[in-house]
Scaffold this motif. Structure first.
Motif, PDB file in Angstrom:
ATOM      1  N   UNK A 331      86.473   8.086  -9.439  1.00  0.00           N
ATOM      2  CA  UNK A 331      86.500   8.470 -10.870  1.00  0.00           C
ATOM      3  C   UNK A 331      87.710   9.777 -11.015  1.00  0.00           C
ATOM      4  N   UNK A 332      87.760   9.050 -11.441  1.00  0.00           N
ATOM      5  CA  UNK A 332      88.965  10.174 -12.874  1.00  0.00           C
ATOM      6  C   UNK A 332      87.794  10.565 -14.170  1.00  0.00           C
ATOM      7  N   UNK A 333      87.593  11.643 -14.459  1.00  0.00           N
ATOM      8  CA  UNK A 333      87.384  12.564 -15.582  1.00  0.00           C
ATOM      9  C   UNK A 333      87.768  13.301 -16.945  1.00  0.00           C
ATOM     10  N   UNK A 334      87.645  12.587 -18.012  1.00  0.00           N
ATOM     11  CA  UNK A 334      88.298  13.646 -18.801  1.00  0.00           C
ATOM     12  C   UNK A 334      86.781  13.913 -19.772  1.00  0.00           C
ATOM     13  N   UNK A 355      87.130  12.351  -8.381  1.00  0.00           N
ATOM     14  CA  UNK A 355      88.004  12.107  -7.511  1.00  0.00           C
ATOM     15  C   UNK A 355      88.874  13.567  -8.524  1.00  0.00           C
ATOM     16  N   UNK A 356      89.086  13.302  -9.807  1.00  0.00           N
ATOM     17  CA  UNK A 356      90.190  13.910 -10.783  1.00  0.00           C
ATOM     18  C   UNK A 356      89.291  14.725 -11.735  1.00  0.00           C
ATOM     19  N   UNK A 357      89.897  15.421 -12.361  1.00  0.00           N
ATOM     20  CA  UNK A 357      89.150  16.274 -13.690  1.00  0.00           C
ATOM     21  C   UNK A 357      90.194  16.403 -14.594  1.00  0.00           C
ATOM     22  N   UNK A 358      90.013  16.036 -16.104  1.00  0.00           N
ATOM     23  CA  UNK A 358      90.882  16.565 -16.781  1.00  0.00           C
ATOM     24  C   UNK A 358      90.098  16.946 -18.008  1.00  0.00           C
TER      25      UNK A 358
END
Length: 437
Positions: A331-334, A355-358
């Motif tokens: 998962x990549x979050x914005x 896994x990553x957050x923007x």
């Protein structure tokens, strides 16, 4: 008055904000001929789920042959989205023409020393004028905040008062306890109307029961033990409820089962009150209902979803949906949030899944939290965070971090999700066809 002039006038009305009271709006409506008295309402309050319940109920009523008004806030894709009849936005011409009447009445109020309505109050008056002009049979009305002193609560002809889940939000404005907040929500209950409520925490339930008894109203509570999920997924879901089998909905997310059950109870309450809503209209309406930015898929490969989770309870429900509907996906979050929300609790409940957050600062909103400040909070729970300078950069960063089998999830404040969806559409060559503008 042009459409743009009308929008500018309505926005300028916020300078009249002061003591929270319905008196200025009631006076404005009196000068306009009390258009709110010309139709009957399904009035919806609550902390989370109001919009989805509104979509289910109004879609079913339309399929039953009713002329149905919708009044919603906040909007996602268009300013005109807030006022609809049979799911068609108010026209620019009608909005400008009716706003001119509101401006004239407001000037009369100022000249008489009577004050002036705020932006939301003026918009609410605009909605009532339009619904009366369009000769709506029923209007499904969503409160802006709370209930008792919300601008929508000037109505008296309430067929059903619907209360979705109540949790801690707008603390200090609506109250400091769940009971105080529930008291505001229960303020939409009018003498003799039908009351339909989601299952609530005991403190909130007690307040709603007392208010309903005080007004002589029967209450229907969502019967969670009878709700049986038959199918979950992003491409359609199904459940059983109170003897109904295989009720289908198109909205994704674990929380939609409870929202749809509440809508079924509301529709049954209307039927018991004498409104003809055939069972086939109930089923087709729930299946057809659409509601943007509620665990909504806007692109694939990778999946790109939007959700308006902006308070702790909504974050909990979002996490449940992610765990059930996106198992095993990277998962990549914005994230973009407002500074006056309990955003750290939203962060705590969600970002460990990513896994990553923007992070991004929601544009054109004075309440927006800077992206770097949000990132500092995210780092307490997930060190893999990147700060974006704007929505386009956030989208490109998320796509650069996500593989075809991963999922990108943008959530937080609803205020930025409409523009973000347009950016994704343009990037992917969709031509803006997914959403009405």
């Amino acid at each position: 008055m042009t459409y743009e002039e009308a929008k500018a006038f309505l926005a300028d009305c916020n300078r009249y904000a002061g003591e929270i009271t319905l008196a200025p709006l009631e006076r404005l409506l009196e000068l306009l001929g009390d258009p709110q008295e010309e139709t009957t309402y399904v009035h919806i309050a609550g902390t989370n789920g109001k919009g989805s319940v509104l979509a289910y109920v109004s879609s079913a009523l339309r399929d039953a042959g009713r002329r149905v008004g919708r009044y919603i806030s906040p909007t996602i894709f268009s300013y005109r989205e807030r006022i609809q009849v049979n799911e068609e936005y108010i026209s620019r011409e009608a909005l400008a023409r009716l706003t001119a009447r509101i401006r004239e009445a407001g000037e009369r109020m100022l000249a008489a020393g009577e004050g002036h309505p705020t932006m939301f109050e003026a918009e609410t008056a605009l909605a009532f004028l339009y619904f009366a002009e369009q000769k709506c049979d029923l209007v499904v009305l969503e409160t802006g905040m709370g209930g008792t002193t919300d601008a929508t609560n000037v109505i008296r002809r309430t067929a059903a008062a619907v209360i979705s889940s109540v949790s801690m939000d707008h603390i200090g404005v609506l109250g400091n306890t769940l009971g105080e907040i529930a008291g505001h929500k229960a303020g939409i209950i009018k003498p003799g109307c039908r009351v339909v409520s989601a299952a609530q925490e005991p403190e909130a339930e007690e307040v709603i029961r007392e208010k309903a008894a005080q007004e002589g109203c029967p209450v229907t509570w969502t019967d969670l033990p009878s709700l049986v999920v038959r199918r979950r997924g992003l491409d359609g879901q199904a459940f059983d409820y109170r003897g109904r089998r295989q009720v289908e909905i198109s909205l994704a997310g674990e929380y939609q089962f409870r929202n749809a059950a509440l809508a079924l109870d509301a529709l049954d309450a209307l039927r018991e009150s004498g409104y003809a809503v055939p069972e086939e209209a109930v089923r087709s309406g729930l299946k057809r209902a659409a509601w943007p930015a509620r665990f909504s898929v806007i692109a694939r490969e990778p999946l790109f979803l939007l959700d308006g989770a902006h308070n702790p309870d909504a974050a909990r429900m979002l996490r449940e949906s992610v765990e059930r509907d996106l198992p095993g996906r990277r998962l990549v979050f914005i994230m973009g949030v407002l500074a006056d929300k309990e955003y750290e609790e939203v962060v705590r409940r969600t970002v460990p899944l990513a896994a990553e957050v923007v992070t991004v600062m929601t544009p054109d909103n004075p309440r927006a939290l800077p992206a770097e400040e949000l990132a500092e909070t995210v780092r307490k729970y997930n060190g893999r965070v990147r700060v974006s300078s704007g929505l386009s950069e956030a989208v490109e960063t998320a796509y650069s971090l996500a593989g075809r089998e991963d999922a990108i999830l943008a959530f937080g404040s609803l205020s930025y999700l409409g523009e973000l969806a347009r950016i994704v559409e343009r990037r992917n060559g969709q031509g803006g066809t997914a959403w009405k503008i």
